[in-house]
Design a protein around this motif. Structure first.
Motif, mmCIF file in Angstrom:
data_model
loop_
_atom_site.group_PDB
_atom_site.id
_atom_site.type_symbol
_atom_site.label_atom_id
_atom_site.label_comp_id
_atom_site.label_asym_id
_atom_site.label_seq_id
_atom_site.Cartn_x
_atom_site.Cartn_y
_atom_site.Cartn_z
ATOM 1 N N PRO A 168 -8.514 -1.892 3.358
ATOM 2 C CA PRO A 168 -8.871 -0.721 2.540
ATOM 3 C C PRO A 168 -9.109 -1.103 1.077
ATOM 4 C CG PRO A 168 -6.979 -0.250 3.944
ATOM 5 C CD PRO A 168 -7.230 -1.722 4.054
ATOM 6 N N LYS A 169 -9.800 -0.254 0.367
ATOM 7 C CA LYS A 169 -10.107 -0.489 -1.041
ATOM 8 C C LYS A 169 -8.823 -0.530 -1.864
ATOM 9 C CE LYS A 169 -12.903 1.340 -4.848
ATOM 10 N NZ LYS A 169 -13.768 2.466 -5.294
ATOM 11 N N ASP A 170 -8.803 -1.392 -2.867
ATOM 12 C CA ASP A 170 -7.683 -1.549 -3.797
ATOM 13 C C ASP A 170 -6.426 -2.112 -3.130
ATOM 14 O OD1 ASP A 170 -9.268 -0.498 -5.811
ATOM 15 O OD2 ASP A 170 -8.594 1.562 -5.432
ATOM 16 N N LYS A 212 -10.195 -10.182 3.439
ATOM 17 C CA LYS A 212 -9.966 -9.097 2.488
ATOM 18 C C LYS A 212 -11.016 -8.000 2.590
ATOM 19 C CE LYS A 212 -8.922 -8.316 -2.388
ATOM 20 N NZ LYS A 212 -8.813 -8.922 -3.733
ATOM 21 N N SER A 213 -12.219 -8.324 3.007
ATOM 22 C CA SER A 213 -13.287 -7.313 3.101
ATOM 23 C C SER A 213 -13.013 -6.283 4.191
ATOM 24 C CB SER A 213 -14.625 -8.004 3.367
ATOM 25 O OG SER A 213 -14.584 -8.739 4.585
ATOM 26 N N TRP A 234 0.876 -1.177 0.000
ATOM 27 C CA TRP A 234 0.000 0.000 0.000
ATOM 28 C C TRP A 234 0.904 1.216 0.000
ATOM 29 C CZ3 TRP A 234 -3.865 1.926 4.254
ATOM 30 C CH2 TRP A 234 -4.888 2.672 3.642
ATOM 31 N N GLN A 277 -4.284 -0.600 9.677
ATOM 32 C CA GLN A 277 -5.311 -0.907 8.683
ATOM 33 C C GLN A 277 -5.052 -2.186 7.884
ATOM 34 O OE1 GLN A 277 -6.835 2.329 6.352
ATOM 35 N NE2 GLN A 277 -6.116 3.899 7.785
#
Length: 433
Positions: free
Chosen positions: A122-124, A118-119, A53, A64
């Protein structure tokens, strides 16, 4: 029980010799098929989960990404413990399984768990598994020797040709590239122009993404011919990126070139790879798959390098900077010579000690049979021939000979006692007469 076994063996000498010959034959076959390496693999049975990330601090990565993954992966069966490491832009999770757990079963369980965890990320952000290698899996390092070729071109050759060629070799888990520049198109925005045209960064990103795509249409027929409709929309040059429209002001399109500078450059790097102080180099690390024969994999990789070198540009060659096969050959050769010397010395000592050739041969013949049989068990427990295992066999030769000497000495003692009893009975019979 032991007396019955010895008695049975003495009455069936041919069967005993036949069984010994069969064991010796299987041992020779096991020696030829045993895995060879310089050092034993003492690494833990682990699965690595890597998450990237970019641009985030270690604390954000920890809160996160690392924490949700660690808490989610702890419920996997047969797990001993879970370790984690958070750093700038990256997170590493080490899931340590019990030693008797199959590696690929462990990887499949981790993948199943990641699909539910995974849910919470964070997005992406997409976690991925590390290679199915071990701590001693780096068996060969190489660089590309060129005549002044640009580092970006070298990295492109490595990533788009050499890597794919070597990764097909049996037993190779991954080809990890290093050095050079990974080419990319870079758009440098001018904040003053963005403010002038009242544009934001998300609008620019959406315009680039929507214009870097292909679309397909239906098939239609004309004059008994079938045609497939498609559009080619992938960006292929700096000019195409510069001409992407973002919005229209008073029927005049605002394009990328109006608010930014587009160039071909390299991705940001955290370090460089320098070879022998002569400058930067580009190459790769060959990572061996878990449980493979290191010597055989290295031989196959070198053969593939010879084949792949034919397709390299003129002036580009492979330069091997680390090759474990040399260490493997030297280590195995050293232990092998030690075994032979020890067998010869022990055999001479046995002959001198016993001074009876039949007894000495019965003891000496145990050495090659026992050593060959030990390789059957090495293959059965998936243990490679390395410094540790071969040294253990060398140390055991003394124990093998000791048992034979003790048995021979005990047999001589019993025969001597029996002979004395027979002589005494013979004398008593003569005295009676």
């Amino acid at each position: 029980m032991i007396e019955k076994l010895i008695s049975l063996s003495l009455r069936n000498r041919f069967v005993v010799l036949l069984v010994a010959a069969i064991i010796f034959g299987f041992g020779i076959f096991a020696i030829q098929n045993n895995k060879i390496d310089a050092i034993p693999d003492l690494s833990e049975n682990q699965v690595i989960v890597f998450t990237e990330w970019q641009g985030r601090s270690p604390q954000i990565i920890e809160d996160q990404i690392t924490y949700p993954l660690v808490t989610g992966l702890q419920g996997i069966p047969q797990v001993k413990y879970v370790r984690a490491n958070s750093m700038f832009g990256m997170s590493f999770i080490y899931v340590i399984f019990k030693d008797d757990v199959d590696t690929y079963w462990a990887r499949s369980r981790v993948l199943e768990k990641l699909s539910t965890v995974k849910s919470t990320l964070p997005k992406d952000v997409a976690p991925s598994l590390g290679p199915d290698g071990t701590g001693v899996g780096h068996i060969l390092w190489y660089t590309l020797e060129t005549d002044g070729m640009d580092l970006g071109e070298q990295r492109a050759i490595q990533d788009w040709y050499v890597k794919f060629a070597l990764q097909n070799v049996e037993g190779v888990s991954e080809i990890a590239s290093f050095g050079g520049f990974q080419k990319q198109y870079q758009i440098t925005l001018d904040p003053n122009k963005l403010a002038y045209f009242k544009l934001g960064i998300p609008q620019v990103m959406n315009a680039v993404n929507s214009n870097n795509n292909e679309a397909g249409g239906r098939k239609f027929e004309q004059s008994d011919m079938g045609y497939i409709i498609k559009t080619s929309g992938y960006l292929k040059s700096i000019e195409e990126i510069e001409n992407i429209p973002i919005q229209t002001n008073n029927s005049i399109p605002v394009k990328i070139r109006d608010i930014a500078n587009v160039q071909m450059a390299g991705e940001s790097r955290l370090g460089i790879f320098d070879l022998d102080g002569k400058g930067e180099a580009v190459g790769g690390i060959v990572v061996m798959r878990y449980g493979e024969n290191a010597d055989e994999v290295i031989t196959n990789v070198k053969a593939k390098m010879t084949e792949a070198a034919k397709g390299l540009p003129e002036g580009v060659n492979f330069n091997i900077v680390y090759d474990r096969s040399g260490l493997i050959k030297e280590s195995i050769s050293s232990i092998k010579n030690t075994l032979i010397e020890e067998m010869i010395v022990v055999s001479l000592i046995v002959i001198i000690f016993l001074l009876h050739w039949r007894s000495a041969i019965s003891i000496i013949i145990q050495i090659p049979i026992t050593i060959a049989a030990s390789f059957i068990f090495l293959n059965a427990f998936d243990i490679s021939s390395n410094i540790m295992s071969l040294t253990g066999i060398a140390l055991a030769i003394g124990v093998i000979v000791d048992n034979g000497i003790i048995m021979a000495e005990n047999a001589y003692k019993q025969l001597a006692v029996r002979q004395a009893e027979l002589n005494q009975e013979h004398l008593m019979n003569k005295s009676d007469v």
